[in-house]
Scaffold this active site. Structure first.
Site, mmCIF file in Angstrom:
data_model
loop_
_atom_site.group_PDB
_atom_site.id
_atom_site.type_symbol
_atom_site.label_atom_id
_atom_site.label_comp_id
_atom_site.label_asym_id
_atom_site.label_seq_id
_atom_site.Cartn_x
_atom_site.Cartn_y
_atom_site.Cartn_z
ATOM 1 N N ALA A 9 76.995 139.375 158.224
ATOM 2 C CA ALA A 9 77.052 140.215 159.435
ATOM 3 C C ALA A 9 75.640 140.531 159.899
ATOM 4 O O ALA A 9 75.283 141.690 160.079
ATOM 5 C CB ALA A 9 77.822 141.494 159.138
ATOM 6 N N PRO A 89 66.505 131.788 153.480
ATOM 7 C CA PRO A 89 65.047 131.985 153.529
ATOM 8 C C PRO A 89 64.263 130.869 152.848
ATOM 9 O O PRO A 89 64.856 129.954 152.269
ATOM 10 C CB PRO A 89 64.858 133.297 152.766
ATOM 11 N N ALA A 160 68.451 133.395 170.950
ATOM 12 C CA ALA A 160 67.164 134.023 170.642
ATOM 13 C C ALA A 160 67.386 135.532 170.612
ATOM 14 O O ALA A 160 68.193 136.059 171.391
ATOM 15 C CB ALA A 160 66.107 133.651 171.679
ATOM 16 N N ALA A 221 61.422 123.311 165.938
ATOM 17 C CA ALA A 221 60.091 122.717 165.771
ATOM 18 C C ALA A 221 59.466 122.421 167.140
ATOM 19 O O ALA A 221 58.289 122.699 167.373
ATOM 20 C CB ALA A 221 60.187 121.437 164.937
ATOM 21 N N CYS A 272 62.685 132.604 161.958
ATOM 22 C CA CYS A 272 63.094 131.193 161.858
ATOM 23 C C CYS A 272 62.028 130.128 162.093
ATOM 24 O O CYS A 272 62.020 129.129 161.380
ATOM 25 C CB CYS A 272 64.270 130.960 162.782
ATOM 26 N N ARG A 342 60.797 140.513 161.178
ATOM 27 C CA ARG A 342 60.624 139.414 160.230
ATOM 28 C C ARG A 342 59.546 138.442 160.740
ATOM 29 O O ARG A 342 59.619 137.964 161.859
ATOM 30 C CB ARG A 342 61.968 138.714 160.013
ATOM 31 N N ARG A 447 49.199 139.862 173.931
ATOM 32 C CA ARG A 447 50.383 139.353 174.642
ATOM 33 C C ARG A 447 50.136 139.157 176.133
ATOM 34 O O ARG A 447 51.082 138.893 176.886
ATOM 35 C CB ARG A 447 51.551 140.329 174.450
HETATM 36 P P1 NAD Z 1 70.469 138.114 158.350
HETATM 37 O O1 NAD Z 1 69.664 138.298 157.125
HETATM 38 O O2 NAD Z 1 70.341 139.089 159.476
HETATM 39 O O3 NAD Z 1 72.027 138.117 157.933
HETATM 40 C C1 NAD Z 1 72.543 137.438 156.838
HETATM 41 C C2 NAD Z 1 73.611 138.319 156.188
HETATM 42 O O4 NAD Z 1 74.287 137.554 155.188
HETATM 43 C C3 NAD Z 1 73.045 139.552 155.477
HETATM 44 O O5 NAD Z 1 73.613 140.722 156.031
HETATM 45 C C4 NAD Z 1 73.471 139.350 153.998
HETATM 46 O O6 NAD Z 1 73.829 140.561 153.350
HETATM 47 C C5 NAD Z 1 74.688 138.445 154.151
HETATM 48 N N1 NAD Z 1 75.015 137.683 152.950
HETATM 49 C C6 NAD Z 1 74.188 136.935 152.166
HETATM 50 N N2 NAD Z 1 74.881 136.337 151.185
HETATM 51 C C7 NAD Z 1 76.190 136.723 151.338
HETATM 52 C C8 NAD Z 1 77.404 136.428 150.631
HETATM 53 N N3 NAD Z 1 77.406 135.590 149.585
HETATM 54 N N4 NAD Z 1 78.546 136.991 151.065
HETATM 55 C C9 NAD Z 1 78.558 137.822 152.138
HETATM 56 N N5 NAD Z 1 77.447 138.134 152.842
HETATM 57 C C10 NAD Z 1 76.276 137.576 152.461
HETATM 58 O O7 NAD Z 1 70.196 136.654 158.860
HETATM 59 P P2 NAD Z 1 70.333 136.084 160.361
HETATM 60 O O8 NAD Z 1 69.105 136.374 161.132
HETATM 61 O O9 NAD Z 1 71.653 136.468 160.918
HETATM 62 O O10 NAD Z 1 70.309 134.529 160.071
HETATM 63 C C11 NAD Z 1 71.397 133.876 159.454
HETATM 64 C C12 NAD Z 1 71.210 132.374 159.569
HETATM 65 O O11 NAD Z 1 71.199 132.001 160.943
HETATM 66 C C13 NAD Z 1 69.888 131.857 158.999
HETATM 67 O O12 NAD Z 1 70.115 130.613 158.418
HETATM 68 C C14 NAD Z 1 69.000 131.709 160.208
HETATM 69 O O13 NAD Z 1 68.048 130.702 160.036
HETATM 70 C C15 NAD Z 1 69.996 131.297 161.274
HETATM 71 N N6 NAD Z 1 69.623 131.656 162.656
HETATM 72 C C16 NAD Z 1 69.077 132.872 162.934
HETATM 73 C C17 NAD Z 1 68.788 133.220 164.252
HETATM 74 C C18 NAD Z 1 68.187 134.563 164.599
HETATM 75 O O14 NAD Z 1 67.841 134.757 165.759
HETATM 76 N N7 NAD Z 1 68.037 135.488 163.695
HETATM 77 C C19 NAD Z 1 69.098 132.334 165.283
HETATM 78 C C20 NAD Z 1 69.674 131.101 164.961
HETATM 79 C C21 NAD Z 1 69.937 130.781 163.640
HETATM 80 C C1 UGA Z 2 64.053 131.221 168.330
HETATM 81 C C2 UGA Z 2 64.602 130.182 169.305
HETATM 82 O O1 UGA Z 2 64.132 130.485 170.625
HETATM 83 C C3 UGA Z 2 66.136 130.179 169.281
HETATM 84 O O2 UGA Z 2 66.621 129.136 170.120
HETATM 85 C C4 UGA Z 2 66.609 129.956 167.852
HETATM 86 O O3 UGA Z 2 68.020 130.013 167.797
HETATM 87 C C5 UGA Z 2 66.022 131.020 166.953
HETATM 88 O O4 UGA Z 2 64.567 130.970 167.032
HETATM 89 C C6 UGA Z 2 66.350 130.812 165.503
HETATM 90 O O5 UGA Z 2 66.668 129.729 165.070
HETATM 91 O O6 UGA Z 2 66.223 131.831 164.825
HETATM 92 P P1 UGA Z 2 63.700 133.850 168.364
HETATM 93 O O7 UGA Z 2 62.835 133.588 167.187
HETATM 94 O O8 UGA Z 2 64.742 134.898 168.250
HETATM 95 O O9 UGA Z 2 64.466 132.506 168.789
HETATM 96 O O10 UGA Z 2 62.800 134.246 169.628
HETATM 97 P P2 UGA Z 2 61.848 133.383 170.615
HETATM 98 O O11 UGA Z 2 62.052 133.877 171.976
HETATM 99 O O12 UGA Z 2 61.978 131.943 170.388
HETATM 100 O O13 UGA Z 2 60.380 133.858 170.159
HETATM 101 C C7 UGA Z 2 59.834 133.476 168.916
HETATM 102 C C8 UGA Z 2 58.384 133.895 168.850
HETATM 103 O O14 UGA Z 2 57.582 133.109 169.724
HETATM 104 C C9 UGA Z 2 58.146 135.346 169.277
HETATM 105 O O15 UGA Z 2 57.181 135.933 168.434
HETATM 106 C C10 UGA Z 2 57.632 135.217 170.688
HETATM 107 O O16 UGA Z 2 56.853 136.295 171.087
HETATM 108 C C11 UGA Z 2 56.808 133.943 170.570
HETATM 109 N N1 UGA Z 2 56.611 133.252 171.860
HETATM 110 C C12 UGA Z 2 57.674 132.782 172.568
HETATM 111 C C13 UGA Z 2 55.318 133.050 172.322
HETATM 112 O O17 UGA Z 2 54.328 133.452 171.671
HETATM 113 N N2 UGA Z 2 55.138 132.391 173.514
HETATM 114 C C14 UGA Z 2 56.190 131.909 174.243
HETATM 115 O O18 UGA Z 2 55.952 131.305 175.303
HETATM 116 C C15 UGA Z 2 57.490 132.110 173.752
#
Ligand code: NAD
Ligand code: UGA
Length: 469
Positions: A9, A89, A160, A221, A272, A342, A447
């Site tokens: 969640a 992670p 994002a 990437a 990420c 993070r 920024r």
């Molecule tokens: P997060 O740390 O916010 O959430 C993960 C949750 O999973 C935590 O609340 C944790 O307690 C729970 N968890 C872990 N192991 C568990 C288990 N065995 N059973 C039940 N709950 C469990 O992480 P997040 O930012 O939501 O990212 C999750 C995944 O999505 C990662 O792989 C990340 O790379 C990917 N992702 C993140 C973003 C983003 O913007 N944060 C965007 C796209 C993809």
């Molecule tokens: C990024 C991607 O944009 C999402 O598509 C992806 O799903 C996500 O990672 C993920 O896999 O977690 P996010 O990290 O939430 O999303 O935010 P972004 O808007 O991409 O910004 C990332 C970082 O780059 C921030 O620190 C932002 O300030 C910086 N940034 C962004 C710049 O320095 N310059 C820019 O032009 C854009």
């Protein structure tokens, strides 16, 4: 009624499932997590994450077809489709430490699914994982399955933070990867039917499993690479008198390049980009592709360079010492409209300044003092491994103050560092800030949000990324 259960969640699981519940009233969605405080918060008025528009979506569906629970096993066993959105992670120890993805949480979720399932299920990889993870997950599920049929799909998330709800409402694309067997194709269609409630058919892409897994790493990437490219240019702009905003505008006007993601900054942060590129680098190395690994590594190297270049600029401009000087830090989150810290560049910048014995006074509209103190204590990569917490040294504690107003942060400060592009930093009363600061008063804008000319007229010495000095 189709039953969906999402394990995890967090920033992805919570918003994604809330939007599925909103858009699919005929689907029951339960989001489960092992973290009791997180689930309690999801069930309260104070949601565990700050995300514009999220409160409204949750309020509309919670208790109707959207539920949050810690009873992980019950809801997994009852579900038709299980999304896994746990954290993945960077490994901190052992083989691949500092690069490879740590799949401990994923594996334990997969083993639990295998243990508690009594009916056929579609298991969806929502977390970002190394390419070929689905193969390992399939092995775990089928070896323990007692004859149950599991179909694994890869459905990476592209939202994002700060714009998650907007992104989920109108995704550029939804990507679903599955096996090329009849069972795999049927599972793809079942998941497609969920998204088809609101996403146009042509925006739902289906591929094989490995393409879907790899596309997610590739997209992050490419995005991060654009930022490192413009940040590399920002250093050259400062050396030559060019203006990085003008260069980025001119370059981005080329329709083949496009204008987005070309804002020079103190460096990219977030949970990420770095983790996923390191993961990609590790996969390349494991597949005997050191040149490709080296290419992507440079994106991280430039990002680290940009952060340390910023700290060096602060110290060098302030007569080569910041020892005992108060430095105001405006913004700590990794970008605006989120409370997420993070991998925020603010951590590296603050640590750099603290290392030079500065006293930092930090203000961010969405980040708590506890979070900031914890972030400045943890070692690299430990933030997503909660057990590695260490006590902060008494000297560091005295050097860090967290305040709840930009004016308190800047009072009597020698310098201001803007590290997050919060809108409110554009309209601060900079004359009042200047009047209350030590002189000469410096502003280091990481920024590019302030009006340089106006601030120079007030009397500030202003440094902005990639702008003429
Ligand atoms: P997060 O740390 O916010 O959430 C993960 C949750 O999973 C935590 O609340 C944790 O307690 C729970 N968890 C872990 N192991 C568990 C288990 N065995 N059973 C039940 N709950 C469990 O992480 P997040 O930012 O939501 O990212 C999750 C995944 O999505 C990662 O792989 C990340 O790379 C990917 N992702 C993140 C973003 C983003 O913007 N944060 C965007 C796209 C993809
Ligand atoms: C990024 C991607 O944009 C999402 O598509 C992806 O799903 C996500 O990672 C993920 O896999 O977690 P996010 O990290 O939430 O999303 O935010 P972004 O808007 O991409 O910004 C990332 C970082 O780059 C921030 O620190 C932002 O300030 C910086 N940034 C962004 C710049 O320095 N310059 C820019 O032009 C854009």
């Amino acid at each position: 009624m189709v039953k969906i259960c999402c394990i995890g969640a967090g920033y992805v699981g919570g918003p994604t499932m809330a939007v599925i519940a909103l858009k699919c009233p005929d689907v029951q969605v339960v989001v489960v997590d092992i973290s009791v405080p997180r689930i309690t918060a999801w069930n309260s008025d104070q949601l565990p994450i700050y995300e514009p528009g999220l409160d409204d979506v949750v309020k509309q569906c919670r208790g109707k077809n959207l539920f949050f629970s810690t009873d992980v096993e019950k809801h997994v066993s009852e579900a038709d489709i299980v999304f896994v959105s746990v954290n993945t992670p960077t490994k901190t120890r052992g083989l691949g430490a500092g690069k490879a993805a740590d799949l401990t949480y994923w594996e334990s979720a997969a083993r639990m699914i295998a243990d508690v399932s009594k009916s056929d299920k579609i298991v969806v990889e929502k977390s970002t994982v190394p390419v070929k993870t689905a193969e390992a997950i399939e092995k775990i599920l089928t070896h323990n399955s007692k004859g149950i049929n599991f179909q694994i799909l890869s459905n990476p998330e592209f939202l994002a933070e700060g714009t998650a709800i907007e992104d989920l409402f109108k995704p550029d694309r939804v990507l679903i990867g599955g096996r090329e067997t009849a069972g795999g194709q049927k599972a793809i269609q079942a998941l497609k039917a969920v998204y088809a409630h609101w996403v146009p058919e042509e925006n739902i892409i289906t591929t094989n499993l490995w393409s879907a897994e790899l596309s997610k790493l590739a997209a992050n990437a490419f995005l991060a690479q654009r930022i490192s490219s413009v940040n590399a240019m920002s250093a050259l702009c400062e050396a030559t008198g060019a203006n990085v905003s003008e260069v980025a505008y001119a370059v981005g006007k080329d329709t083949r390049i496009g204008p987005k993601f070309l804002n020079a900054s103190v460096g990219f942060g977030g949970s990420c980009f770095q983790k996923d590129i390191l993961n990609l680098v590790y996969i390349c190395e494991c597949n005997g592709l050191p040149e490709v690994a080296e290419y992507w590594k440079q994106v991280i190297k430039i990002n680290d360079y940009q952060k340390s270049r910023f700290v060096n600029r602060v110290v060098a401009s302030m007569f080569n010492t910041v020892s005992s000087k108060k430095i105001a830090i405006l913004g700590f989150a990794f970008k605006k409209d989120t409370g997420d810290t993070r991998e925020t560049p603010a951590i590296d910048v603050c640590k750099g300044l603290l290392g030079d014995k500065a006293c930092v006074s930090i203000y961010d509209p969405q980040v708590t003092e506890d979070q900031i103190q914890r972030d400045l204590t943890l070692n690299k990569f430990d933030w997503d491994h909660p057990l590695h917490l260490q006590p902060m040294s008494p000297t560091t504690v005295k050097q860090v103050a967290v305040v709840w107003d930009a004016y308190a942060a800047t009072k009597d400060a020698h310098a201001v560092c803007i590290l997050t592009e919060w809108d409110e930093f554009k309209s601060l009363d900079y004359q009042r800030i200047y009047d209350n600061m030590q002189k000469p008063a410096f502003i280091f804008d990481g920024r590019n949000v302030v009006d340089i000319e106006k601030l120079r007229e007030i009397g500030f010495i202003v440094y902005s990324i990639g702008k003429p000095l």
